[in-house]
Design an enzyme around this catalytic site. Structure first.
Site, PDB file in Angstrom:
ATOM      1  N   CYS A 146       0.824  -1.215   0.000  1.00 31.51           N
ATOM      2  CA  CYS A 146       0.000   0.000   0.000  1.00 31.51           C
ATOM      3  C   CYS A 146       0.856   1.262   0.000  1.00 31.51           C
ATOM      4  O   CYS A 146       0.467   2.283  -0.573  1.00 31.51           O
ATOM      5  CB  CYS A 146      -0.979  -0.001   1.168  1.00 31.51           C
ATOM      6  SG  CYS A 146      -0.220  -0.088   2.807  1.00 31.51           S
TER       7      CYS A 146
ATOM      8  N   HIS B 264      -2.836   1.119   7.101  1.00 35.45           N
ATOM      9  CA  HIS B 264      -2.905   1.174   5.642  1.00 35.45           C
ATOM     10  C   HIS B 264      -2.576   2.581   5.164  1.00 35.45           C
ATOM     11  O   HIS B 264      -3.063   3.574   5.733  1.00 35.45           O
ATOM     12  CB  HIS B 264      -4.325   0.765   5.213  1.00 35.45           C
ATOM     13  CG  HIS B 264      -4.566   0.780   3.749  1.00 35.45           C
ATOM     14  ND1 HIS B 264      -3.838   0.009   2.859  1.00 35.45           N
ATOM     15  CD2 HIS B 264      -5.481   1.464   3.001  1.00 35.45           C
ATOM     16  CE1 HIS B 264      -4.309   0.214   1.641  1.00 35.45           C
ATOM     17  NE2 HIS B 264      -5.286   1.095   1.698  1.00 35.45           N
TER      18      HIS B 264
END
Length: 228
Positions: A42, A144
């Site tokens: 990510c 994330h």
């Protein structure tokens, strides 16, 4: 055994996703570059989405940064020991610096309206992430990385876990989105700007107002401006 473990984690994290997608709902969004989630990359996707360029960074480049940050560690503390990604904030900051940019942590006690949006490049956010295997939600606490930036007059949430870029709207809609993130727990906002802008501090309108209200310094005055 090791390869079997890698295969399981790859399946768990959605290896079969394509590297990028284009939103075909509207002509405007079709122009927005958007990488989708692969493994634990990510941070890589957030960087490439931020720069709107799939060749801006590669996994090898981020791995090299990890090694440069901790060259003597057998297990590198800045990424996943399985080699799937999961890069930390030090890697993102070092990557941005290689492009002449800085990521400045935003103090959530402040109002995002103090940011001069005309002076910044975009945002990188660190948010909680739920992990699922099929319909089963796993009890894992993960974080994330996502990118937010302006493309052709609109701000987009370029989260790699989305099927397509999410158009937030104009400046006021962006500020509303950032305020919502501030009110939520376990979320951090990093303002991305050129190194010149970071050094001058002109991206903060509240700082500019404070500077303009300072008394004029005459030669020999012992008044000093406090750095913020």
């Amino acid at each position: 055994m090791y390869q079997s473990c890698l295969n399981f984690v790859d399946a768990l994290l959605g290896k079969d996703h394509k590297n990028s997608s284009r939103n075909d709902d509207s002509h405007a969004t079709e122009r927005v570059y958007h990488e989708r989630q692969v493994k634990e990359l990510c941070a890589l996707h957030a960087l490439n989405n931020l720069f709107q360029d799939g060749s801006a960074f590669s996994k090898q480049m981020l791995d090299n940064i990890c090694h440069s940050l901790s060259p003597d560690n057998v297990v590198n503390p800045h990424k996943s020991m399985l080699g799937l990604g999961n890069y930390d904030v030090n890697v993102l900051m070092a990557a941005l610096q290689k492009k002449g940019y800085e990521a400045v942590w935003f103090d959530k006690r402040k109002d995002p309206a103090c940011i001069d949006l005309s002076k910044i490049f975009g945002f990188i956010l660190n948010i909680p992430s739920e992990m699922k295997f099929g319909f089963l939600q796993l009890p894992l606490n993960r974080k994330h990385w996502i990118a937010v930036r302006e493309v052709e007059g609109n701000f987009y949430n370029l989260d790699s876990k989305l099927d397509r870029p999410s158009c937030l709207g104009k400046e006021q809609e962006l500020l509303n989105y950032l305020q919502e993130q501030i009110r939520s727990k376990n979320r951090e906002i990093f303002v991305v700007m050129s190194q010149d802008v970071e050094q001058s501090g002109i991206w903060r309108m509240d700082r500019r107002r404070n500077v303009s209200q300072l008394p004029v310094l005459h030669h020999g005055s012992d008044i000093q401006q406090e750095r913020t």
